[in-house]
Each structure stands twice: as C-alpha cells, then as structure tokens.
Write an enzyme that holds these catalytic residues in place. Structure first.
Site, PDB file in Angstrom:
ATOM      1  N   ASP A 197      36.937  43.015  56.424  1.00 58.10           N
ATOM      2  CA  ASP A 197      36.024  42.567  55.370  1.00 58.10           C
ATOM      3  C   ASP A 197      34.951  43.600  55.065  1.00 58.10           C
ATOM      4  O   ASP A 197      34.803  44.595  55.783  1.00 58.10           O
ATOM      5  CB  ASP A 197      35.375  41.224  55.765  1.00 58.10           C
ATOM      6  CG  ASP A 197      34.933  41.184  57.223  1.00 58.10           C
ATOM      7  OD1 ASP A 197      34.836  42.252  57.862  1.00 58.10           O
ATOM      8  OD2 ASP A 197      34.670  40.082  57.733  1.00 58.10           O
ATOM      9  N   ASP A 203      30.251  29.671  63.796  1.00 62.39           N
ATOM     10  CA  ASP A 203      30.804  28.491  63.121  1.00 62.39           C
ATOM     11  C   ASP A 203      32.334  28.547  63.044  1.00 62.39           C
ATOM     12  O   ASP A 203      32.951  27.825  62.263  1.00 62.39           O
ATOM     13  CB  ASP A 203      30.205  28.359  61.711  1.00 62.39           C
ATOM     14  CG  ASP A 203      30.508  29.565  60.842  1.00 62.39           C
ATOM     15  OD1 ASP A 203      31.147  30.531  61.340  1.00 62.39           O
ATOM     16  OD2 ASP A 203      30.109  29.575  59.656  1.00 62.39           O
ATOM     17  N   HIS A 205      34.242  31.000  62.028  1.00 67.27           N
ATOM     18  CA  HIS A 205      34.899  31.751  60.947  1.00 67.27           C
ATOM     19  C   HIS A 205      35.585  33.011  61.471  1.00 67.27           C
ATOM     20  O   HIS A 205      35.157  33.608  62.452  1.00 67.27           O
ATOM     21  CB  HIS A 205      33.944  32.042  59.777  1.00 67.27           C
ATOM     22  CG  HIS A 205      32.908  33.098  60.013  1.00 67.27           C
ATOM     23  ND1 HIS A 205      31.561  32.870  59.819  1.00 67.27           N
ATOM     24  CD2 HIS A 205      33.002  34.381  60.401  1.00 67.27           C
ATOM     25  CE1 HIS A 205      30.894  33.977  60.066  1.00 67.27           C
ATOM     26  NE2 HIS A 205      31.738  34.910  60.428  1.00 67.27           N
ATOM     27  N   GLU A 231      34.864  31.485  55.675  1.00 67.90           N
ATOM     28  CA  GLU A 231      33.841  30.511  56.036  1.00 67.90           C
ATOM     29  C   GLU A 231      34.427  29.103  56.134  1.00 67.90           C
ATOM     30  O   GLU A 231      35.528  28.843  55.634  1.00 67.90           O
ATOM     31  CB  GLU A 231      32.750  30.528  54.954  1.00 67.90           C
ATOM     32  CG  GLU A 231      32.042  31.884  54.819  1.00 67.90           C
ATOM     33  CD  GLU A 231      31.068  32.175  55.952  1.00 67.90           C
ATOM     34  OE1 GLU A 231      31.354  31.822  57.108  1.00 67.90           O
ATOM     35  OE2 GLU A 231      30.014  32.763  55.678  1.00 67.90           O
TER      36      GLU A 231
HETATM   37  C1  GLP Z   1      30.699  38.570  60.724  1.00 67.86           C
HETATM   38  C2  GLP Z   1      32.056  39.214  60.531  1.00 67.86           C
HETATM   39  C3  GLP Z   1      33.085  38.597  61.447  1.00 67.86           C
HETATM   40  C4  GLP Z   1      32.571  38.556  62.855  1.00 67.86           C
HETATM   41  C5  GLP Z   1      31.333  37.694  62.905  1.00 67.86           C
HETATM   42  C6  GLP Z   1      30.765  37.546  64.297  1.00 67.86           C
HETATM   43  O1  GLP Z   1      30.547  37.419  60.001  1.00 67.86           O
HETATM   44  N1  GLP Z   1      32.515  39.117  59.185  1.00 67.86           N
HETATM   45  O2  GLP Z   1      34.284  39.347  61.371  1.00 67.86           O
HETATM   46  O3  GLP Z   1      33.557  38.049  63.726  1.00 67.86           O
HETATM   47  O4  GLP Z   1      30.361  38.309  62.084  1.00 67.86           O
HETATM   48  O5  GLP Z   1      29.971  38.639  64.620  1.00 67.86           O
HETATM   49  P1  GLP Z   1      29.453  38.966  66.052  1.00 67.86           P
HETATM   50  O6  GLP Z   1      30.586  39.542  66.777  1.00 67.86           O
HETATM   51  O7  GLP Z   1      28.370  39.973  65.838  1.00 67.86           O
HETATM   52  O8  GLP Z   1      28.964  37.706  66.639  1.00 67.86           O
END
Ligand code: GLP
Length: 263
Positions: free
Chosen positions: A72, A141, A143, A148
């Site tokens: 993404d 959450d 995702h 989302e």
């Molecule tokens: C963002 C990214 C996700 C990632 C999530 C969790 O929203 N788009 O791909 O898994 O954050 O991030 P973190 O690993 O910093 O908790």
C-alpha cells in the site's frame, strides 16, 4: 492456518526471516523465474527486514532475482516524504540489499488517475505470474494492508478511505498531528493477498491481541479483514507472547504444543 508463538519480538522476527529466506533459497530464483515477494510497511515487520538484511550481509541470501510488490501507499503524500511507504521501504530494506530498482513495485499515490494506477498494479502482479509469498502486518483493528473494517473480502487493489482508528494509530508517525495523516491510501485488496501462494503475517504486542483473537479464534469477518486468512490454504501467523493475551487457553496451548512437537 499455522500459528507460531514466539516468546518475544526479536524471536518472532527471526522466525519470520528464516522462513522467508528459506522460501527464496528453495525457489532458486533466476532472472527468468524470479521470486515474487509481497512487502508490508509498519513497525511490526522492521525486525523481519533487519534479519533479512543480516542474511544478505552474511552472504546467505540474495535479492538479485526477487521481485517485490508493496501492499500500500498513502494518497497525495510526496514519494520523498519521510513517512511515505516509498521512503519506508528504501530506508528500512531496499537500500540495504542487492535488489534491482526495476524489480521494486510500490503503488504511486500521486498518480493522476488513481483507479488506472490500481488496475495497472493488479495487471503487473498478474503479468509477473502472481505473488509467491505475501508478508504482512496487521492493524490493531485487524486490517490487512489498508483493508479497513468493512472492506470486501474479495477486493482487489483500489483507493481506500482510512478509518479514524487508523488515522489515530498512524498519527504517531506524523508528530501525533491527525491533520497531517493522509486520509486515503491505495492498497492491494484482500483478494489480492488471498491470491498469493503463501501469506505470512507478523503480529506483535498486547495492542494487537484483540486483532489476533479475531484472526485465529474468531469468525471470518469483513470487520476484521485479516481473518480472511482462515480461508487461505497456506497462511502463517507468527506472533509474540503479548499478542496472544486474548487467545483462548485451548487455542494457545494447541499451537504451542503443535510446534513443539508435543502433539
Ligand atoms: C498500517 C499499514 C499496515 C500495517 C499496520 C500496522 O496501517 N497499512 O500494513 O500492518 O499499519 O502497523 P504497525 O506494524 O506499525 O502496527
């Protein structure tokens, strides 16, 4: 789904990196038949990337014949912004390994036609022959990428509007200022991830415990989009102990015993 419970973040990262490296080495990739690796951003995979870099530096692993597709990217955030996912990937991974620039694919969140950009991305994945191994993290959450809660579980790459939860969670990268967090992103869909031959998620920390509970113990639900991995034929979730805080005792024990060979 295979669930690997490691005692802490470092061991989780090491397990994941060993797995990814073994897959790449085993595939014996060539320029004609490269290994296609799906890549996430976020703090969770940082340890995994560090371990992969170590393996490259030790001469155990090469990315010469690896083609990457990132999950993404924010919309309307300049590529050179320190918090763009382009910057993240080059700073934390690509600049430290022998990957060829032309083999790196990251969605362009500044493309004039975002829909066309997403369609071209799906076409590029398909033209490459699909993704061999999609690595991923998970949001608190549940995702996956930026799919989302409420996202279609068969979705493909598209524009998504971020939820308030995600904007708040990601504001830590923008000086805690919600107004600086982009409100939209381009993301591969759940269907895109599901089409990969293998999926490997890393999930760490108590703040991910509820998400892990839904992914492992819960039902498949578009409200916890990573739970769709229950339907994947080859999905692995590697987690640390704190992330297991909400799992049922039975589930927790089953997965620990299974990996220890006690079952
Ligand atoms: C963002 C990214 C996700 C990632 C999530 C969790 O929203 N788009 O791909 O898994 O954050 O991030 P973190 O690993 O910093 O908790």
């Amino acid at each position: 789904m295979r669930v690997i419970i490691e005692p802490n973040y470092d061991k989780m990262s090491k397990w994941a990196a060993d797995y990814v490296a073994a897959r790449i080495i085993e595939a014996n990739p060539t320029p004609e038949k490269p290994f296609k690796l799906g890549c996430p951003t976020g703090s969770s995979p940082l340890g995994l990337y560090k371990e992969l870099i170590k393996k490259y530096e030790a001469g155990e692993l090469s990315f010469q014949n690896v083609v990457t597709f990132n999950m993404d990217e924010y919309v309307n955030l300049p590529e050179e912004h320190p918090e763009s996912y382009h910057s993240f990937m080059w700073n934390n991974f690509f600049s430290h390994i022998d990957i060829k620039r032309e083999n790196v694919h990251i969605l362009n969140g500044n493309a004039p036609d975002l829909t066309a950009e997403c369609e071209a991305y799906e076409a590029a994945i398909e033209a490459a022959g699909g993704i061999d191994l999609f690595m991923g993290g998970v949001g608190p959450d549940g995702h996956l990428a930026f799919n989302e809660p409420g996202s279609s579980l068969t979705s493909k790459t598209r524009v998504k509007t971020l939820t308030t939860d995600t904007i708040i969670a990601n504001s830590r990268f923008f000086d805690g200022d919600l107004s600086l967090v982009p409100k939209q992103a381009l993301t591969v869909g759940i269907g895109t991830v599901m089409a990969a031959k293998e999926v490997l998620l890393v999930c760490n920390g108590h703040h991910k415990a509820r998400a892990l509970q839904h992914i492992v113990d819960g039902n498949v639900s578009h409200m916890w989009t990573a739970s769709m991995l229950q339907m994947h034929r080859k999905a692995i979730v590697v987690c640390d102990e704190p992330a297991c805080d909400e799992l049922t005792v039975a589930t927790y024990k089953y997965y620990l015993d299974k990996e220890r060979g006690n079952l």
